[in-house]
Structure formats: structure tokens, C-alpha cells
Design a protein around this motif. Structure first.
Motif, mmCIF file in Angstrom:
data_model
loop_
_atom_site.group_PDB
_atom_site.id
_atom_site.type_symbol
_atom_site.label_atom_id
_atom_site.label_comp_id
_atom_site.label_asym_id
_atom_site.label_seq_id
_atom_site.Cartn_x
_atom_site.Cartn_y
_atom_site.Cartn_z
ATOM 1 N N ALA A 126 0.825 -1.204 0.000
ATOM 2 C CA ALA A 126 0.000 0.000 0.000
ATOM 3 C C ALA A 126 0.858 1.252 0.000
ATOM 4 O O ALA A 126 0.578 2.222 -0.712
ATOM 5 N N ASP A 127 1.932 1.252 0.785
ATOM 6 C CA ASP A 127 2.821 2.413 0.840
ATOM 7 C C ASP A 127 3.505 2.645 -0.504
ATOM 8 O O ASP A 127 3.591 3.775 -0.992
ATOM 9 N N ILE A 128 4.004 1.576 -1.108
ATOM 10 C CA ILE A 128 4.746 1.709 -2.361
ATOM 11 C C ILE A 128 3.817 2.073 -3.506
ATOM 12 O O ILE A 128 4.116 2.960 -4.316
ATOM 13 N N LEU A 129 2.659 1.418 -3.581
ATOM 14 C CA LEU A 129 1.712 1.761 -4.640
ATOM 15 C C LEU A 129 1.178 3.174 -4.454
ATOM 16 O O LEU A 129 0.897 3.869 -5.427
ATOM 17 N N GLY A 130 1.027 3.600 -3.207
ATOM 18 C CA GLY A 130 0.616 4.973 -2.955
ATOM 19 C C GLY A 130 1.630 5.969 -3.487
ATOM 20 O O GLY A 130 1.272 6.983 -4.097
ATOM 21 N N LEU A 131 2.910 5.671 -3.262
ATOM 22 C CA LEU A 131 3.974 6.527 -3.796
ATOM 23 C C LEU A 131 3.926 6.564 -5.313
ATOM 24 O O LEU A 131 4.038 7.638 -5.927
ATOM 25 N N MET A 132 3.731 5.412 -5.936
ATOM 26 C CA MET A 132 3.672 5.350 -7.395
ATOM 27 C C MET A 132 2.451 6.099 -7.930
ATOM 28 O O MET A 132 2.539 6.846 -8.907
#
Length: 223
Positions: A126-132
Motif C-alpha cells: 500500500a505504501d509503495i503503490l501509494g507513492l507510485m
């Protein structure tokens, strides 16, 4: 500008928490002014309109919602929401779901499938996809996201495919195309403008990818 959905959009809405436990958070959200928002949803959600109207653009589909309508939003979705708020306020009950296997199993684009045992990686995903998602208009290399996740590029690609079900490049292009479709259909953007706004540096490449995904050129999208 896309941002991560947090705290029931308490910045713009009057929020009254109705119920909360480790797996489910429910709140009544009331808007007294118009609101246009672009959200990345790190968790699954259900939205139920109590009064007023809103338009939600999700996974390439436009949903014109009114009182009594309910919509399920899968985790890791990009959501485009337009709440006009004319004479009366708009209110909806919004439910955020943690989506543990014990609660729901796996949902993917509205389909129900059993849990796959990868729950431990969801918070990181969730954190990484949010950044993307929040940098979708920027032309950043995958190496940038791999470094943010403290992984080598090859490890990041394997991890991403296991957790999300697609390669990071496929996921990013898909989200960019969905946003471009929204901007062309709902906001009247020109083709070159939509391509640039969605991180496509080459308009010809954008047109080819758009035709491949939606079966028509972006110039054929009705405004």
C-alpha cells in the motif's frame, strides 16, 4: 493531484465515526461544499450515498451515484470523485476494510477469491503503490521506487508481481491510461495535454497504448 485517501477525507468533510475495530472503520461523511478529488485507495472501501449525488470514476467506469446507491472500491484503486453539492449537503456512509483473509479473502476488481497467503506484505504494498500513484504524472524510473522500497530492481519486480499480480510497469501504465481516459472524457483535455499530465513523454506511444487498452484512439473519446 492524486493523494492517498486517509481519515475519510476529514479535511473537506464533516466526519462522524460510527464504528471502528481492527478490521473495519465506518464513518458518516457530510460535504457542505463541492469537492473534486483524486484518491489512491490503500484499502478496500464501500461507499453508500445517503443524500445528494456524486460521480465516481473507477477502473475506467463512470458511476453516477444518488441516494441509496452503494459502490465497492477494491484496494489499490485510483478513484476520481466529483461531489457537486447544490442546494442540500451531500452525505455518505464510508466503510474502510482491512481485507484480512479472515474477513474477506481476496477481492480483485470486484471478484471474490480466497486469500493467497500474502497478507504480510500488504502494508508495504500500500505504501509503495501509494507513492507510485501519487507521482503518476512524473516520468520516474522503476529504480526510483525500488530504492524507496530498499530493494534491488530485480527483487522489487518479483515482489511487486507476487503482491499485486502484475509487473510494476504494467500496473503503472494501466493507472496512467485510466487517468488519461478520465481527463479526456470528463475534463475535456486534449490528447497531448492528457498524455503529459499522465506521465507519457511520447504522445505516439500514448496513443498506441490507449488504443491497445480501450480499443479506440484517445482522439475518438467523446467529451
Amino acid at each position: 493531484m492524486i493523494r492517498t485517501y486517509e481519515n475519510f477525507n476529514a479535511v473537506k468533510a464533516d466526519v462522524r465515526l460510527l464504528y471502528s475495530d481492527p478490521g473495519v472503520h465506518m464513518a458518516l461523511c457530510r460535504y457542505r461544499r463541492p469537492s473534486e478529488d483524486e484518491f489512491f485507495m490503500p484499502r478496500a472501501a464501500i461507499t453508500h450515498v445517503q443524500e445528494g449525488e456524486k460521480v465516481v470514476y473507477l477502473n475506467g467506469v463512470k458511476h453516477e451515484m444518488k441516494a441509496g446507491d452503494t459502490l465497492y472500491i477494491p484496494r489499490y484503486s485510483l478513484v476520481y470523485s466529483d461531489i457537486p453539492v447544490r442546494k442540500a449537503a451531500f452525505s455518505a456512509v464510508n466503510v474502510l476494510l482491512e481485507e484480512s483473509p479472515a474477513l474477506l479473502g481476496e477481492w480483485d476488481d470486484g471478484a471474490f477469491v480466497r486469500g493467497n497467503g500474502h497478507a504480510a506484505g500488504r502494508e508495504d504494498a500500500a505504501d509503495i503503490l501509494g507513492l507510485m500513484a501519487c507521482s503518476i504524472s512524473e516520468q520516474l524510473e522503476l529504480q526510483h521506487y525500488a530504492q524507496s522500497a530498499h530493494m534491488s530492481l530485480s527483487t522489487f519486480k518479483r515482489w511487486f508481481r507476487r503482491e499485486v499480480g502484475h509487473s510494476p510497469g504494467q500496473w503503472m501504465i494501466g493507472r496512467r491510461l485510466e487517468r488519461a481516459q478520465f481527463l479526456l472524457r470528463e475534463k475535456g483535455y486534449r490528447v497531448a495535454q492528457a498524455a503529459q499530465e499522465c506521465g507519457f513523454g511520447d504522445v505516439s506511444y500514448f496513443i498506441r497504448q490507449y488504443r491497445k487498452r480501450f480499443g479506440q484512439t484517445p482522439g475518438a473519446v467523446p467529451n
